[in-house]
Design a protein around this motif. Structure first.
Motif, PDB file in Angstrom:
ATOM      1  N   ARG A   1       0.854  -1.184   0.000  1.00  0.00           N
ATOM      2  CA  ARG A   1       0.000   0.000   0.000  1.00  0.00           C
ATOM      3  C   ARG A   1       0.887   1.229   0.000  1.00  0.00           C
ATOM      4  O   ARG A   1       1.812   1.336   0.819  1.00  0.00           O
ATOM      5  N   ILE A   2       0.584   2.146  -0.930  1.00  0.00           N
ATOM      6  CA  ILE A   2       1.408   3.337  -1.113  1.00  0.00           C
ATOM      7  C   ILE A   2       0.489   4.559  -1.108  1.00  0.00           C
ATOM      8  O   ILE A   2      -0.549   4.559  -1.785  1.00  0.00           O
ATOM      9  N   PRO A   3       0.854   5.607  -0.378  1.00  0.00           N
ATOM     10  CA  PRO A   3       0.058   6.833  -0.406  1.00  0.00           C
ATOM     11  C   PRO A   3       0.121   7.483  -1.795  1.00  0.00           C
ATOM     12  O   PRO A   3       1.197   7.610  -2.375  1.00  0.00           O
ATOM     13  N   THR A   4      -1.044   7.842  -2.330  1.00  0.00           N
ATOM     14  CA  THR A   4      -1.130   8.524  -3.625  1.00  0.00           C
ATOM     15  C   THR A   4      -2.074   9.709  -3.478  1.00  0.00           C
ATOM     16  O   THR A   4      -2.669   9.913  -2.420  1.00  0.00           O
ATOM     17  N   GLU A   5      -2.245  10.460  -4.563  1.00  0.00           N
ATOM     18  CA  GLU A   5      -3.190  11.579  -4.572  1.00  0.00           C
ATOM     19  C   GLU A   5      -4.616  11.095  -4.323  1.00  0.00           C
ATOM     20  O   GLU A   5      -5.471  11.871  -3.898  1.00  0.00           O
ATOM     21  N   LYS A   6      -4.886   9.829  -4.581  1.00  0.00           N
ATOM     22  CA  LYS A   6      -6.212   9.241  -4.399  1.00  0.00           C
ATOM     23  C   LYS A   6      -6.366   8.564  -3.040  1.00  0.00           C
ATOM     24  O   LYS A   6      -7.339   7.877  -2.795  1.00  0.00           O
ATOM     25  N   GLY A   7      -5.375   8.719  -2.179  1.00  0.00           N
ATOM     26  CA  GLY A   7      -5.398   8.066  -0.873  1.00  0.00           C
ATOM     27  C   GLY A   7      -4.476   6.854  -0.874  1.00  0.00           C
ATOM     28  O   GLY A   7      -3.690   6.643  -1.804  1.00  0.00           O
ATOM     29  N   LEU A   8      -4.561   6.046   0.157  1.00  0.00           N
ATOM     30  CA  LEU A   8      -3.736   4.849   0.275  1.00  0.00           C
ATOM     31  C   LEU A   8      -4.196   3.836  -0.772  1.00  0.00           C
ATOM     32  O   LEU A   8      -5.355   3.433  -0.783  1.00  0.00           O
ATOM     33  N   THR A   9      -3.295   3.450  -1.677  1.00  0.00           N
ATOM     34  CA  THR A   9      -3.644   2.585  -2.800  1.00  0.00           C
ATOM     35  C   THR A   9      -2.832   1.303  -2.728  1.00  0.00           C
ATOM     36  O   THR A   9      -1.633   1.332  -2.466  1.00  0.00           O
ATOM     37  N   GLU A  10      -3.485   0.172  -2.979  1.00  0.00           N
ATOM     38  CA  GLU A  10      -2.800  -1.122  -2.980  1.00  0.00           C
ATOM     39  C   GLU A  10      -2.285  -1.427  -4.383  1.00  0.00           C
ATOM     40  O   GLU A  10      -3.033  -1.407  -5.355  1.00  0.00           O
ATOM     41  N   PHE A  11      -0.984  -1.702  -4.463  1.00  0.00           N
ATOM     42  CA  PHE A  11      -0.330  -2.057  -5.721  1.00  0.00           C
ATOM     43  C   PHE A  11       0.166  -3.496  -5.617  1.00  0.00           C
ATOM     44  O   PHE A  11       0.777  -3.870  -4.618  1.00  0.00           O
ATOM     45  N   SER A  12      -0.092  -4.285  -6.649  1.00  0.00           N
ATOM     46  CA  SER A  12       0.403  -5.661  -6.736  1.00  0.00           C
ATOM     47  C   SER A  12       1.525  -5.695  -7.767  1.00  0.00           C
ATOM     48  O   SER A  12       1.327  -5.268  -8.910  1.00  0.00           O
ATOM     49  N   PHE A  13       2.685  -6.205  -7.374  1.00  0.00           N
ATOM     50  CA  PHE A  13       3.879  -6.222  -8.215  1.00  0.00           C
ATOM     51  C   PHE A  13       4.212  -7.660  -8.618  1.00  0.00           C
ATOM     52  O   PHE A  13       4.226  -8.555  -7.763  1.00  0.00           O
ATOM     53  N   LEU A  14       4.513  -7.865  -9.900  1.00  0.00           N
ATOM     54  CA  LEU A  14       4.951  -9.161 -10.417  1.00  0.00           C
ATOM     55  C   LEU A  14       6.213  -8.913 -11.237  1.00  0.00           C
ATOM     56  O   LEU A  14       6.184  -8.167 -12.220  1.00  0.00           O
ATOM     57  N   ARG A  15       7.311  -9.514 -10.830  1.00  0.00           N
ATOM     58  CA  ARG A  15       8.589  -9.300 -11.505  1.00  0.00           C
ATOM     59  C   ARG A  15       8.829 -10.369 -12.557  1.00  0.00           C
ATOM     60  O   ARG A  15       8.685 -11.564 -12.289  1.00  0.00           O
ATOM     61  N   LYS A  16       9.229  -9.932 -13.754  1.00  0.00           N
ATOM     62  CA  LYS A  16       9.581 -10.840 -14.847  1.00  0.00           C
ATOM     63  C   LYS A  16      11.000 -10.495 -15.287  1.00  0.00           C
ATOM     64  O   LYS A  16      11.282  -9.386 -15.716  1.00  0.00           O
ATOM     65  N   THR A  17      11.877 -11.480 -15.150  1.00  0.00           N
ATOM     66  CA  THR A  17      13.283 -11.293 -15.508  1.00  0.00           C
ATOM     67  C   THR A  17      13.624 -12.196 -16.686  1.00  0.00           C
ATOM     68  O   THR A  17      13.287 -13.372 -16.688  1.00  0.00           O
ATOM     69  N   SER A  18      14.279 -11.619 -17.687  1.00  0.00           N
ATOM     70  CA  SER A  18      14.746 -12.399 -18.829  1.00  0.00           C
ATOM     71  C   SER A  18      16.174 -11.966 -19.148  1.00  0.00           C
ATOM     72  O   SER A  18      16.719 -11.072 -18.503  1.00  0.00           O
TER      73      SER A  18
END
Length: 91
Positions: free
Chosen positions: A16-33
């Motif tokens: 969860r990261i504070p944004t202009e829209k309030g506390l927002t949940e971000f889901s991260f998926l890493r792809k390495t090649s």
């Protein structure tokens, strides 16, 4: 989880990261090649609208690179998203 000899999916996390829209949940998926290292990211706004975009490391910083109609409030949170990725990669 390995996809092939040249592509790997790792480093999944949610933050969860504070944004202009309030506390927002971000889901991260890493792809390495062999050619790149990217994060595919999902953000849900307060209206439950999904926003998908990608970030890639350029000049030592994670930046938004692939985004269709991503709202300005996400672009304005790019530094906080980059910091979240860097901190996660340290753990």
């Amino acid at each position: 989880m390995a996809i092939s000899a040249t592509t790997t999916i790792t480093g999944n996390f949610i933050q969860r990261i504070p944004t202009e829209k309030g506390l927002t949940e971000f889901s991260f998926l890493r792809k390495t090649s062999l050619l790149s290292d990217k994060y595919f990211i999902l953000a849900m706004d307060k209206d439950l609208k999904a926003h998908w975009f990608s970030m890639e490391k350029r000049c030592g910083k994670w930046v938004i690179i692939e985004a269709l109609k991503v709202p300005a409030w996400i672009y304005n949170s790019q530094d906080a998203l980059s910091d979240a990725i860097c901190l996660h990669n340290l753990s």
